[in-house]
Design a protein around this motif. Structure first.
Motif, mmCIF file in Angstrom:
data_model
loop_
_atom_site.group_PDB
_atom_site.id
_atom_site.type_symbol
_atom_site.label_atom_id
_atom_site.label_comp_id
_atom_site.label_asym_id
_atom_site.label_seq_id
_atom_site.Cartn_x
_atom_site.Cartn_y
_atom_site.Cartn_z
ATOM 1 N N LEU A 1 0.739 -1.192 -0.009
ATOM 2 C CA LEU A 1 -0.185 0.017 0.071
ATOM 3 C C LEU A 1 0.869 1.345 -0.040
ATOM 4 C CD1 LEU A 1 -2.689 -1.306 2.593
ATOM 5 C CD2 LEU A 1 -2.776 -1.450 -0.168
ATOM 6 N N ASP A 2 0.173 2.334 -0.169
ATOM 7 C CA ASP A 2 0.769 3.750 -0.071
ATOM 8 C C ASP A 2 1.847 3.848 -1.154
ATOM 9 O OD1 ASP A 2 -0.410 4.671 2.300
ATOM 10 O OD2 ASP A 2 0.834 3.466 3.669
ATOM 11 N N GLY A 3 1.471 3.712 -2.442
ATOM 12 C CA GLY A 3 2.334 3.792 -3.470
ATOM 13 C C GLY A 3 3.456 3.096 -3.596
ATOM 14 N N GLN A 4 3.604 1.941 -2.917
ATOM 15 C CA GLN A 4 4.765 1.029 -2.805
ATOM 16 C C GLN A 4 4.837 0.033 -3.796
ATOM 17 O OE1 GLN A 4 6.815 0.654 1.326
ATOM 18 N NE2 GLN A 4 4.564 0.573 1.739
ATOM 19 N N ALA A 5 3.636 -0.583 -4.434
ATOM 20 C CA ALA A 5 3.540 -1.750 -5.053
ATOM 21 C C ALA A 5 2.524 -1.534 -6.309
ATOM 22 C CB ALA A 5 3.376 -2.941 -4.370
ATOM 23 N N TRP A 6 2.600 -2.280 -7.568
ATOM 24 C CA TRP A 6 1.853 -2.217 -8.714
ATOM 25 C C TRP A 6 1.650 -3.630 -9.177
ATOM 26 C CZ3 TRP A 6 5.827 1.060 -7.210
ATOM 27 C CH2 TRP A 6 5.563 2.496 -7.053
ATOM 28 N N VAL A 7 0.441 -3.776 -9.900
ATOM 29 C CA VAL A 7 0.442 -4.744 -10.954
ATOM 30 C C VAL A 7 0.764 -4.189 -12.346
ATOM 31 C CG1 VAL A 7 -1.027 -6.498 -11.938
ATOM 32 C CG2 VAL A 7 -1.096 -6.084 -9.669
ATOM 33 N N VAL B 1 7.306 -4.649 -6.507
ATOM 34 C CA VAL B 1 7.447 -4.186 -5.131
ATOM 35 C C VAL B 1 8.865 -3.758 -4.867
ATOM 36 C CG1 VAL B 1 6.731 -4.677 -2.815
ATOM 37 C CG2 VAL B 1 5.907 -6.062 -4.332
ATOM 38 N N PRO B 2 9.440 -2.621 -5.533
ATOM 39 C CA PRO B 2 10.649 -2.326 -5.519
ATOM 40 C C PRO B 2 11.314 -2.275 -4.320
ATOM 41 C CG PRO B 2 9.442 -0.660 -6.531
ATOM 42 C CD PRO B 2 8.368 -1.694 -6.083
ATOM 43 N N ALA C 1 6.439 -11.123 -7.891
ATOM 44 C CA ALA C 1 5.914 -12.221 -8.567
ATOM 45 C C ALA C 1 5.587 -12.081 -10.037
ATOM 46 C CB ALA C 1 4.822 -12.835 -7.682
ATOM 47 N N LYS C 2 5.981 -12.882 -10.964
ATOM 48 C CA LYS C 2 5.766 -12.713 -12.370
ATOM 49 C C LYS C 2 4.516 -13.543 -12.533
ATOM 50 C CE LYS C 2 10.088 -14.147 -13.471
ATOM 51 N NZ LYS C 2 11.307 -14.291 -14.620
ATOM 52 N N TRP C 3 3.953 -13.317 -13.797
ATOM 53 C CA TRP C 3 2.763 -14.015 -13.965
ATOM 54 C C TRP C 3 1.666 -14.064 -12.959
ATOM 55 C CZ3 TRP C 3 7.429 -17.102 -14.094
ATOM 56 C CH2 TRP C 3 7.988 -16.703 -15.459
ATOM 57 N N VAL C 4 1.306 -12.965 -11.885
ATOM 58 C CA VAL C 4 0.808 -12.803 -10.914
ATOM 59 C C VAL C 4 -0.720 -13.189 -11.167
ATOM 60 C CG1 VAL C 4 0.280 -10.242 -11.104
ATOM 61 C CG2 VAL C 4 0.437 -11.397 -8.841
ATOM 62 N N SER C 5 -1.362 -14.136 -10.322
ATOM 63 C CA SER C 5 -2.539 -14.421 -10.606
ATOM 64 C C SER C 5 -3.716 -13.923 -9.378
ATOM 65 C CB SER C 5 -2.737 -15.851 -10.603
ATOM 66 O OG SER C 5 -2.301 -16.638 -9.770
ATOM 67 N N GLY C 6 -2.930 -13.443 -8.238
ATOM 68 C CA GLY C 6 -3.723 -13.008 -6.952
ATOM 69 C C GLY C 6 -3.230 -12.974 -6.062
ATOM 70 N N LEU C 7 -3.975 -12.601 -4.710
ATOM 71 C CA LEU C 7 -3.483 -12.358 -3.570
ATOM 72 C C LEU C 7 -4.505 -13.028 -2.736
ATOM 73 C CD1 LEU C 7 -3.046 -8.335 -3.383
ATOM 74 C CD2 LEU C 7 -1.355 -10.209 -4.115
#
Ligand code: MTE
Ligand code: MO
Length: 200
Positions: free
Chosen positions: A127-133, A154-155, A163-169
């Motif tokens: 959260l808070d601008g730290q991670a993207w799909v 999530v740099p 995670a590459k080829w992400v499918s969900g959380l």
């Protein structure tokens, strides 16, 4: 657009060494690190599913993802195998945007990928601008080898968390180790604190 707070991006001096966490060296190519074969996932078949701790499920299709507000973060990448790549530019949707309409009291996340890869992290680190799909790298559709059609980014943590080829959380009330974390890698993986292996 959400401000980018990745270490090494905003307001740091130009000396490249200053951007490098301890024990890292710079690369200018883009290595591919995958624990198995590259799954071929068509964008049309891609979906992203968030399952909460109460079992409620929220799914985004590719069209749903594209219809959300897009961001273009420029970030540094740090792999636990010691290469770092600076100032990479991606395009995708912030997890803040994706999770905005998900009701959850969870503290932990298990990230899932097509092909079975998993990785875990605290929910607050998404959260808070730290991670993207993300689905574009340097202005081009994300190559399959690098996780296309879409991967997590999530740099601020070692790149195995992206995670590459992400499918969900899976949003969880307890921490559950992912693929590398079960094999002895650090549960959190902060490159600036050199958290490579469990106990570091
Ligand atoms: N699904 C999946 N995601 C993954 C991996 C993997 O094997 N499978 N490897 C991780 C590791 S260890 C690293 S360093 C980065 C590598 O990303 P790249 O191949 O785009 O450089 O992806 C991470 N995400
Ligand atoms: Mo890695």
């Amino acid at each position: 657009m959400t401000p980018i707070r990745t270490p090494g991006f905003l307001g740091r001096p130009r000396d490249p060494d200053v951007h490098l966490p301890p024990g890292q060296y710079l690369v200018h190519d883009f290595p591919v690190l995958s624990a198995g074969p590259t799954p071929r996932v068509d964008a049309e078949d891609w979906a992203f599913t968030v399952t909460t701790e109460t079992g409620s499920r929220h799914t985004w299709s590719w069209a749903d993802l594209m219809a959300l507000p897009q961001e273009t973060p420029t970030v540094d990448l740090h792999c636990v195998t010691k290469w770092s790549k600076l100032q990479t530019t991606w395009r995708g949707v912030a997890l803040d945007t994706i999770l905005a309409r998900v009701d959850s009291a969870a503290d932990f996340v298990l990230v899932r990928s097509h092909g079975g890869y998993t990785t875990n992290l605290p929910l607050e680190d998404l959260l808070d601008g730290q991670a993207w799909v993300v689905h574009e790298y340097e202005g081009e559709p994300l190559a399959a080898a690098h996780g296309g059609p879409a991967r997590l980014l999530v740099p601020h943590l070692y790149l195995w968390k992206s995670a590459k080829w992400v499918s969900g959380l899976d949003l969880l009330t307890h921490d559950e180790p992912g693929f590398w974390e079960q094999l002895g890698y650090h549960e959190y993986g902060d490159p600036w604190r050199e958290q490579r292996y469990a106990g570091d």
